[in-house]
Design a protein around this motif. Sequence first.
Motif, PDB file in Angstrom:
ATOM      1  N   ALA A 200      25.595  29.204  44.704  1.00 31.68           N
ATOM      2  CA  ALA A 200      26.631  29.133  45.733  1.00 31.68           C
ATOM      3  C   ALA A 200      26.282  30.070  46.881  1.00 31.68           C
ATOM      4  N   ALA A 201      26.387  29.564  48.100  1.00 31.58           N
ATOM      5  CA  ALA A 201      26.049  30.369  49.277  1.00 31.58           C
ATOM      6  C   ALA A 201      27.088  31.442  49.549  1.00 31.58           C
ATOM      7  N   ALA A 202      28.293  31.273  49.017  1.00 26.90           N
ATOM      8  CA  ALA A 202      29.358  32.263  49.188  1.00 26.90           C
ATOM      9  C   ALA A 202      30.437  31.976  48.162  1.00 26.90           C
ATOM     10  N   ALA A 203      31.302  32.935  47.958  1.00 26.37           N
ATOM     11  CA  ALA A 203      32.418  32.738  47.030  1.00 26.37           C
ATOM     12  C   ALA A 203      33.375  31.703  47.605  1.00 26.37           C
ATOM     13  N   GLY A 204      33.906  30.851  46.736  1.00 21.60           N
ATOM     14  CA  GLY A 204      34.818  29.820  47.213  1.00 21.60           C
ATOM     15  C   GLY A 204      35.353  28.970  46.085  1.00 21.60           C
ATOM     16  N   THR A 205      35.849  27.794  46.460  1.00 22.98           N
ATOM     17  CA  THR A 205      36.451  26.850  45.519  1.00 22.98           C
ATOM     18  C   THR A 205      35.749  25.508  45.625  1.00 22.98           C
ATOM     19  N   VAL A 206      35.475  24.884  44.483  1.00 22.56           N
ATOM     20  CA  VAL A 206      34.858  23.560  44.468  1.00 22.56           C
ATOM     21  C   VAL A 206      35.922  22.528  44.846  1.00 22.56           C
ATOM     22  N   ILE A 207      35.698  21.818  45.950  1.00 22.06           N
ATOM     23  CA  ILE A 207      36.659  20.790  46.372  1.00 22.06           C
ATOM     24  C   ILE A 207      36.141  19.387  46.095  1.00 22.06           C
ATOM     25  N   PHE A 208      34.859  19.264  45.755  1.00 22.02           N
ATOM     26  CA  PHE A 208      34.318  17.973  45.337  1.00 22.02           C
ATOM     27  C   PHE A 208      33.104  18.231  44.456  1.00 22.02           C
ATOM     28  N   SER A 209      33.050  17.518  43.360  1.00 22.00           N
ATOM     29  CA  SER A 209      31.910  17.600  42.461  1.00 22.00           C
ATOM     30  C   SER A 209      31.771  16.250  41.773  1.00 22.00           C
ATOM     31  N   GLY A 210      30.767  15.476  42.212  1.00 22.41           N
ATOM     32  CA  GLY A 210      30.636  14.142  41.638  1.00 22.41           C
ATOM     33  C   GLY A 210      29.442  13.396  42.205  1.00 22.41           C
ATOM     34  N   TRP A 211      29.486  12.081  42.030  1.00 22.38           N
ATOM     35  CA  TRP A 211      28.363  11.216  42.382  1.00 22.38           C
ATOM     36  C   TRP A 211      28.669  10.428  43.639  1.00 22.38           C
ATOM     37  N   SER A 212      27.661  10.295  44.493  1.00 29.38           N
ATOM     38  CA  SER A 212      27.735   9.442  45.671  1.00 29.38           C
ATOM     39  C   SER A 212      26.494   8.577  45.694  1.00 29.38           C
ATOM     40  N   ALA A 213      26.645   7.307  46.040  1.00 27.75           N
ATOM     41  CA  ALA A 213      25.508   6.386  45.999  1.00 27.75           C
ATOM     42  C   ALA A 213      24.385   6.847  46.920  1.00 27.75           C
ATOM     43  N   GLU A 214      24.729   7.367  48.085  1.00 29.83           N
ATOM     44  CA  GLU A 214      23.713   7.760  49.052  1.00 29.83           C
ATOM     45  C   GLU A 214      23.180   9.163  48.796  1.00 29.83           C
TER      46      GLU A 214
END
Length: 286
Positions: A200-214
């Motif tokens: 992680a580049a900085a402390a924060g919160t994950v707002i999306f974690s998943g698969w994208s076709a592209e």
Amino acid sequence: MEKPKKKYKGKWRNHYRLVVLNDDTFEERFSLKLTRLNVFTVTLVSAVLLVGLTTFFIAFTPIREFIPGYSSSEVRNETTALLRETDSLKAKLALNEQQYSRIKMVLSGDITSEEYARIDSIAQVETTISLSDFAPSKEDSLLREEVAREDKYNLIEGAKARTNFVFFNPLKGKISNGYNPKEKHYGVDVTAAVNTPIKAAAAGTVIFSGWSAETGYTILLEHSYGLLTVYKHCGTLTKSQNDKVLAGEVIASVGNTGELTNGPHLHFELWSDGYALDPINFINFE
């Protein structure tokens, strides 16, 4: 003229008898002397009493709750609370919709012409300032170099700079493709071996974690001051949505997933308030 008036007034005082008889024997069971004035008076008083009693029951007894249009104070308070909660939920939903649109824009790389014009204008201003015809003194040049070294990797300006918000290098490697907004490439591609940890580049919160076709396995982190970092084409993801992460914490690994990739690398993007920035201005990837 006086005789008709007296005759009319006399009708109100004429006595009448109300008699109840047995229909078979004609035996008198009940009788009552009446006048028109008495009947009118009794009827009027009864109506007033009926209206008064009805008003009392409606105003001061729970029976009013069964009348359409009336509600108890508890029901009114609950209704008010529900309306406030509904307004709050609507506001949160609107914010979530904005965040979803923002995430969708980052994932797809689609930016409106107005947003691109703003990015382009910011770049032009920065170029104009850097090419200005100022002739600084030797001391001023040394001071500028020192400040530039200190602030090179600090995105927050002014009062926010006091927080020393500095980005952590998410992945060390060679940059194979740089930031180019004209070609809708809003980040940098950093090559590395498969399964190399991505941090992680900085402390924060994950707002999306998943698969994208592209973009394959993708993870987005939201940080303070409206900052957003994006990690695309990952091989695996170690964090889920809503997870809290620290700067330098492993969140994924290098991979070659998605349609828009031609080898193992990390596509890293840095966004500020919805606008893409060149990551190499704030992070040293080598």
